[in-house]
Design a protein around this motif. Sequence first.
Motif, PDB file in Angstrom:
ATOM      1  N   ALA A 205       2.230  20.527  -1.357  1.00 59.30           N
ATOM      2  CA  ALA A 205       1.244  21.598  -1.463  1.00 59.30           C
ATOM      3  C   ALA A 205       1.101  22.251  -0.102  1.00 59.30           C
ATOM      4  O   ALA A 205       1.108  21.572   0.936  1.00 59.30           O
ATOM      5  CB  ALA A 205      -0.107  21.052  -1.927  1.00 59.30           C
ATOM      6  N   LYS A 206       1.004  23.567  -0.100  1.00 56.78           N
ATOM      7  CA  LYS A 206       0.900  24.330   1.142  1.00 56.78           C
ATOM      8  C   LYS A 206       2.048  23.995   2.097  1.00 56.78           C
ATOM      9  O   LYS A 206       1.875  23.910   3.315  1.00 56.78           O
ATOM     10  CB  LYS A 206      -0.447  24.071   1.822  1.00 56.78           C
ATOM     11  N   GLY A 207       3.203  23.742   1.511  1.00 53.18           N
ATOM     12  CA  GLY A 207       4.399  23.516   2.315  1.00 53.18           C
ATOM     13  C   GLY A 207       4.556  22.127   2.885  1.00 53.18           C
ATOM     14  O   GLY A 207       5.446  21.899   3.710  1.00 53.18           O
ATOM     15  N   LEU A 208       3.742  21.159   2.444  1.00 51.78           N
ATOM     16  CA  LEU A 208       3.816  19.821   3.029  1.00 51.78           C
ATOM     17  C   LEU A 208       3.749  18.751   1.940  1.00 51.78           C
ATOM     18  O   LEU A 208       2.881  18.777   1.070  1.00 51.78           O
ATOM     19  CB  LEU A 208       2.670  19.607   4.021  1.00 51.78           C
ATOM     20  N   GLY A 209       4.693  17.814   1.990  1.00 53.17           N
ATOM     21  CA  GLY A 209       4.696  16.670   1.087  1.00 53.17           C
ATOM     22  C   GLY A 209       5.001  15.399   1.871  1.00 53.17           C
ATOM     23  O   GLY A 209       5.884  15.404   2.737  1.00 53.17           O
ATOM     24  N   LEU A 210       4.260  14.327   1.597  1.00 52.77           N
ATOM     25  CA  LEU A 210       4.406  13.083   2.351  1.00 52.77           C
ATOM     26  C   LEU A 210       4.366  11.885   1.409  1.00 52.77           C
ATOM     27  O   LEU A 210       3.710  11.927   0.366  1.00 52.77           O
ATOM     28  CB  LEU A 210       3.280  12.919   3.377  1.00 52.77           C
ATOM     29  N   SER A 211       5.026  10.818   1.804  1.00 50.24           N
ATOM     30  CA  SER A 211       4.884   9.543   1.105  1.00 50.24           C
ATOM     31  C   SER A 211       5.188   8.417   2.076  1.00 50.24           C
ATOM     32  O   SER A 211       6.031   8.565   2.974  1.00 50.24           O
ATOM     33  CB  SER A 211       5.817   9.460  -0.104  1.00 50.24           C
ATOM     34  N   ALA A 212       4.488   7.302   1.907  1.00 50.62           N
ATOM     35  CA  ALA A 212       4.702   6.140   2.775  1.00 50.62           C
ATOM     36  C   ALA A 212       4.374   4.879   1.992  1.00 50.62           C
ATOM     37  O   ALA A 212       3.486   4.874   1.135  1.00 50.62           O
ATOM     38  CB  ALA A 212       3.844   6.225   4.035  1.00 50.62           C
ATOM     39  N   VAL A 213       5.108   3.812   2.292  1.00 49.72           N
ATOM     40  CA  VAL A 213       4.893   2.521   1.646  1.00 49.72           C
ATOM     41  C   VAL A 213       4.888   1.434   2.715  1.00 49.72           C
ATOM     42  O   VAL A 213       5.825   1.353   3.529  1.00 49.72           O
ATOM     43  CB  VAL A 213       5.992   2.205   0.611  1.00 49.72           C
ATOM     44  N   TYR A 214       3.839   0.618   2.715  1.00 45.88           N
ATOM     45  CA  TYR A 214       3.777  -0.543   3.606  1.00 45.88           C
ATOM     46  C   TYR A 214       3.781  -1.805   2.750  1.00 45.88           C
ATOM     47  O   TYR A 214       3.019  -1.903   1.780  1.00 45.88           O
ATOM     48  CB  TYR A 214       2.525  -0.515   4.478  1.00 45.88           C
ATOM     49  N   VAL A 215       4.644  -2.754   3.109  1.00 46.97           N
ATOM     50  CA  VAL A 215       4.746  -4.012   2.367  1.00 46.97           C
ATOM     51  C   VAL A 215       4.560  -5.173   3.331  1.00 46.97           C
ATOM     52  O   VAL A 215       5.213  -5.246   4.380  1.00 46.97           O
ATOM     53  CB  VAL A 215       6.107  -4.136   1.653  1.00 46.97           C
ATOM     54  N   PHE A 216       3.651  -6.070   2.967  1.00 43.88           N
ATOM     55  CA  PHE A 216       3.430  -7.319   3.705  1.00 43.88           C
ATOM     56  C   PHE A 216       3.833  -8.444   2.761  1.00 43.88           C
ATOM     57  O   PHE A 216       3.243  -8.603   1.692  1.00 43.88           O
ATOM     58  CB  PHE A 216       1.960  -7.435   4.108  1.00 43.88           C
ATOM     59  N   SER A 217       4.853  -9.212   3.125  1.00 44.95           N
ATOM     60  CA  SER A 217       5.398 -10.166   2.166  1.00 44.95           C
ATOM     61  C   SER A 217       5.852 -11.466   2.828  1.00 44.95           C
ATOM     62  O   SER A 217       6.032 -11.541   4.043  1.00 44.95           O
ATOM     63  CB  SER A 217       6.586  -9.536   1.422  1.00 44.95           C
ATOM     64  N   LYS A 218       6.064 -12.449   1.958  1.00 44.66           N
ATOM     65  CA  LYS A 218       6.611 -13.736   2.388  1.00 44.66           C
ATOM     66  C   LYS A 218       7.387 -14.334   1.229  1.00 44.66           C
ATOM     67  O   LYS A 218       6.897 -14.397   0.101  1.00 44.66           O
ATOM     68  CB  LYS A 218       5.499 -14.693   2.821  1.00 44.66           C
ATOM     69  N   SER A 219       8.619 -14.744   1.506  1.00 48.44           N
ATOM     70  CA  SER A 219       9.464 -15.348   0.485  1.00 48.44           C
ATOM     71  C   SER A 219       9.993 -16.685   0.987  1.00 48.44           C
ATOM     72  O   SER A 219      10.468 -16.797   2.126  1.00 48.44           O
ATOM     73  CB  SER A 219      10.640 -14.427   0.144  1.00 48.44           C
ATOM     74  N   LEU A 220       9.894 -17.709   0.136  1.00 44.81           N
ATOM     75  CA  LEU A 220      10.376 -19.052   0.458  1.00 44.81           C
ATOM     76  C   LEU A 220      11.374 -19.494  -0.601  1.00 44.81           C
ATOM     77  O   LEU A 220      11.240 -19.146  -1.777  1.00 44.81           O
ATOM     78  CB  LEU A 220       9.221 -20.052   0.499  1.00 44.81           C
ATOM     79  N   ASP A 221      12.371 -20.282  -0.194  1.00 41.24           N
ATOM     80  CA  ASP A 221      13.302 -20.831  -1.187  1.00 41.24           C
ATOM     81  C   ASP A 221      14.038 -22.028  -0.600  1.00 41.24           C
ATOM     82  O   ASP A 221      14.049 -22.252   0.605  1.00 41.24           O
ATOM     83  CB  ASP A 221      14.294 -19.763  -1.656  1.00 41.24           C
TER      84      ASP A 221
ATOM     85  N   VAL B 288       0.873  -1.176   0.000  1.00 40.26           N
ATOM     86  CA  VAL B 288       0.000   0.000   0.000  1.00 40.26           C
ATOM     87  C   VAL B 288       0.907   1.222   0.000  1.00 40.26           C
ATOM     88  O   VAL B 288       1.779   1.359   0.862  1.00 40.26           O
ATOM     89  CB  VAL B 288      -0.927   0.032   1.229  1.00 40.26           C
ATOM     90  N   ARG B 289       0.728   2.100  -0.990  1.00 43.65           N
ATOM     91  CA  ARG B 289       1.540   3.307  -1.106  1.00 43.65           C
ATOM     92  C   ARG B 289       0.632   4.528  -1.062  1.00 43.65           C
ATOM     93  O   ARG B 289      -0.382   4.585  -1.766  1.00 43.65           O
ATOM     94  CB  ARG B 289       2.348   3.309  -2.408  1.00 43.65           C
ATOM     95  N   VAL B 290       1.019   5.498  -0.252  1.00 41.76           N
ATOM     96  CA  VAL B 290       0.278   6.750  -0.135  1.00 41.76           C
ATOM     97  C   VAL B 290       1.255   7.893  -0.385  1.00 41.76           C
ATOM     98  O   VAL B 290       2.345   7.921   0.189  1.00 41.76           O
ATOM     99  CB  VAL B 290      -0.377   6.905   1.256  1.00 41.76           C
ATOM    100  N   ARG B 291       0.831   8.820  -1.234  1.00 42.05           N
ATOM    101  CA  ARG B 291       1.691   9.964  -1.550  1.00 42.05           C
ATOM    102  C   ARG B 291       0.860  11.233  -1.606  1.00 42.05           C
ATOM    103  O   ARG B 291      -0.194  11.269  -2.243  1.00 42.05           O
ATOM    104  CB  ARG B 291       2.377   9.744  -2.897  1.00 42.05           C
ATOM    105  N   LYS B 292       1.330  12.241  -0.911  1.00 42.85           N
ATOM    106  CA  LYS B 292       0.711  13.566  -0.965  1.00 42.85           C
ATOM    107  C   LYS B 292       1.682  14.514  -1.644  1.00 42.85           C
ATOM    108  O   LYS B 292       2.790  14.740  -1.149  1.00 42.85           O
ATOM    109  CB  LYS B 292       0.370  14.076   0.428  1.00 42.85           C
ATOM    110  N   ARG B 293       1.278  15.033  -2.773  1.00 41.27           N
ATOM    111  CA  ARG B 293       2.136  15.960  -3.488  1.00 41.27           C
ATOM    112  C   ARG B 293       2.409  17.213  -2.654  1.00 41.27           C
ATOM    113  O   ARG B 293       1.581  17.629  -1.857  1.00 41.27           O
ATOM    114  CB  ARG B 293       1.501  16.357  -4.821  1.00 41.27           C
TER     115      ARG B 293
END
Length: 298
Positions: A66-82, A59-64
């Motif tokens: 504007a009005k002096g504030l910019g934000l971005s965040a990324v949440y990753v839920f994962s599982k890797s097997l080998d 899930v990625r959220v980004r605020k361009r």
Amino acid sequence: SSDLNVDIQRQLPHGIQLNVGYNGAKGTRLDTERALVAGGQPFTYESSEGNSILHAASVRVRKRMAKGLGLSAVYVFSKSLDDASSIGLGGVTVVQNPYDLPAERSLSSFDQTHKLTGTWMYDLPFGDGKRFLTRGPLSHVLDGWQWSGDFTIGSGFYFTPRVLGATLDISRGTSGSLRANTVEGEAISLSNPTTAEWFNTAAFCGPSATCVNPAGSIYGNAGKNTIEGPSQVTFDMSLSKTITIKESRALELRLQGTNIFNTAYFSSINTTVNSQTFGQVVGVGNMRRVTMVARFRF
């Protein structure tokens, strides 16, 4: 190998962009290494029999800005097997039992179930045209400063309970491929881990006459990457300002700090059962560091 990527994007009010995605990856013909003995001589046999599979939702959220504030965040839920020998963190891992590759299948060494990262930029509301201190000497001092930073919050990586210097390994020209045996009835995790004992060391023992697994095998029955390591919480921040002197000249000022809250990140734990420091934290990431930078551009 094959990959599958799906991404759904939605534009929300106030300049916010939302992305929900899925990433799947399947690896085949990955490197594996076996330690064998033929004619009394040990040798390592390399082949391409390994496989891996990864599932990750994000899930990625980004605020361009504007009005002096910019934000971005990324949440990753994962599982890797080998069951491969050399992907992810660390070096090559020799297969414990050269005739039982399926026993190597486990969480990947780089598997991290939860990871949240983000960045921000904020123009401080002081100075000409801003909300506060629009006039006066203090207005000129505080005008133009920007507060920015980034953060990482993640669950721990996984480690393997193993034995170093075992006779079985030495006889075939390797060391560290033999895993420990699990002790029935003993949980691996602790409710209150410490640097002196991050996990329950009584949950493992080295294969021997006094530590035999239910199958009676000379190989340890503990799986690869079954011990969850320490989580990570890191924040970096900076304050910066650019003072324009002439059209082509400017003075840049920056005060920056890494790991600003001085949170200890225990980066490594000892999972060798026959080590004096078995179960202890043996590595730590960089602690807080603050630097001041002034740069003149001309």
